[in-house]
Design a protein around this motif. Structure first.
Motif, short mmCIF file in Angstrom:
data_model
loop_
_atom_site.label_atom_id
_atom_site.label_comp_id
_atom_site.label_asym_id
_atom_site.label_seq_id
_atom_site.Cartn_x
_atom_site.Cartn_y
_atom_site.Cartn_z
N PHE A 12 0.84 -1.19 0.00
CA PHE A 12 0.00 0.00 0.00
C PHE A 12 0.87 1.25 0.00
N ARG A 13 0.39 2.30 -0.65
CA ARG A 13 1.14 3.56 -0.74
C ARG A 13 1.36 4.18 0.63
N ASN A 14 0.34 4.07 1.48
CA ASN A 14 0.42 4.68 2.81
C ASN A 14 -0.63 4.04 3.71
N ASP A 15 -0.65 4.47 4.96
CA ASP A 15 -1.59 3.92 5.94
C ASP A 15 -3.04 4.15 5.52
N ALA A 16 -3.31 5.32 4.97
CA ALA A 16 -4.68 5.64 4.58
C ALA A 16 -5.19 4.71 3.48
N SER A 17 -4.33 4.35 2.53
CA SER A 17 -4.77 3.44 1.46
C SER A 17 -5.02 2.04 2.00
N PHE A 18 -4.23 1.61 2.99
CA PHE A 18 -4.47 0.31 3.64
C PHE A 18 -5.82 0.31 4.34
N LEU A 19 -6.09 1.34 5.13
CA LEU A 19 -7.35 1.41 5.86
C LEU A 19 -8.54 1.54 4.92
N SER A 20 -8.38 2.24 3.83
CA SER A 20 -9.44 2.35 2.83
C SER A 20 -9.75 0.99 2.22
N TYR A 21 -8.71 0.24 1.90
CA TYR A 21 -8.85 -1.11 1.35
C TYR A 21 -9.62 -2.01 2.33
N ILE A 22 -9.25 -1.97 3.59
CA ILE A 22 -9.91 -2.79 4.60
C ILE A 22 -11.37 -2.37 4.77
N ASN A 23 -11.64 -1.08 4.72
CA ASN A 23 -13.02 -0.60 4.86
C ASN A 23 -13.90 -1.05 3.70
N VAL A 24 -13.33 -1.23 2.52
CA VAL A 24 -14.09 -1.78 1.40
C VAL A 24 -14.56 -3.19 1.76
N PHE A 25 -13.68 -3.98 2.36
CA PHE A 25 -14.06 -5.32 2.78
C PHE A 25 -15.12 -5.30 3.86
N LYS A 26 -14.99 -4.40 4.80
CA LYS A 26 -16.01 -4.29 5.85
C LYS A 26 -17.37 -4.00 5.21
N GLY A 27 -17.39 -3.19 4.18
CA GLY A 27 -18.63 -2.87 3.49
C GLY A 27 -19.23 -4.05 2.75
N LYS A 28 -18.40 -4.99 2.31
CA LYS A 28 -18.87 -6.16 1.58
C LYS A 28 -19.24 -7.32 2.50
N SER A 29 -18.98 -7.18 3.78
CA SER A 29 -19.10 -8.28 4.73
C SER A 29 -20.52 -8.80 4.86
N LYS A 30 -20.64 -10.13 4.90
CA LYS A 30 -21.92 -10.77 5.19
C LYS A 30 -22.18 -10.82 6.69
N PHE A 31 -21.11 -10.81 7.46
CA PHE A 31 -21.19 -10.92 8.92
C PHE A 31 -20.57 -9.67 9.52
N LYS A 32 -21.40 -8.74 9.96
CA LYS A 32 -20.92 -7.46 10.48
C LYS A 32 -20.41 -7.62 11.90
N LYS A 33 -19.20 -7.13 12.14
CA LYS A 33 -18.59 -7.13 13.48
C LYS A 33 -18.00 -5.76 13.71
N GLU A 34 -18.11 -5.28 14.92
CA GLU A 34 -17.50 -4.01 15.28
C GLU A 34 -16.05 -4.28 15.69
N ILE A 35 -15.14 -4.06 14.77
CA ILE A 35 -13.73 -4.32 15.00
C ILE A 35 -12.97 -3.03 14.71
N THR A 36 -12.13 -2.65 15.65
CA THR A 36 -11.30 -1.47 15.46
C THR A 36 -10.04 -1.89 14.72
N LEU A 37 -9.75 -1.19 13.64
CA LEU A 37 -8.57 -1.50 12.84
C LEU A 37 -7.63 -0.31 12.83
N SER A 38 -6.34 -0.62 12.75
CA SER A 38 -5.34 0.44 12.62
C SER A 38 -4.39 0.06 11.49
#
Length: 69
Positions: A12-38
């Motif tokens: 990833f170019r930077n931390d923000a691009s990593f977190l953006s990528y992970i948030n895309v997955f959270k949006g696609k999730s079939k099983f929603k969990k409240e997980i804090t990511l860094s």
């Protein structure tokens, strides 16, 4: 997801691009969990074929948790 979504990124170019990528997955999730990511988290990605859609993949992601006692 379908195979048009590239879910195997590891660089990833930077931390923000990593977190953006992970948030895309959270949006696609079939099983929603409240997980804090860094940006320092390690994520394990597993994928397998699924037949819900043509040429689809079922992706499971897990955040590495270090247990301290």
């Amino acid at each position: 997801t379908d195979t048009n979504f590239y879910f195997i990124l590891t660089d990833f170019r930077n931390d923000a691009s990593f977190l953006s990528y992970i948030n895309v997955f959270k949006g696609k999730s079939k099983f929603k969990k409240e997980i804090t990511l860094s940006a320092n988290d390690n994520i394990l990605t597993l994928a397998t074929c699924t037949y819900e859609l043509d040429d689809a993949r079922f992706v499971v992601q897990a955040k590495k948790i270090i247990k301290t006692d």
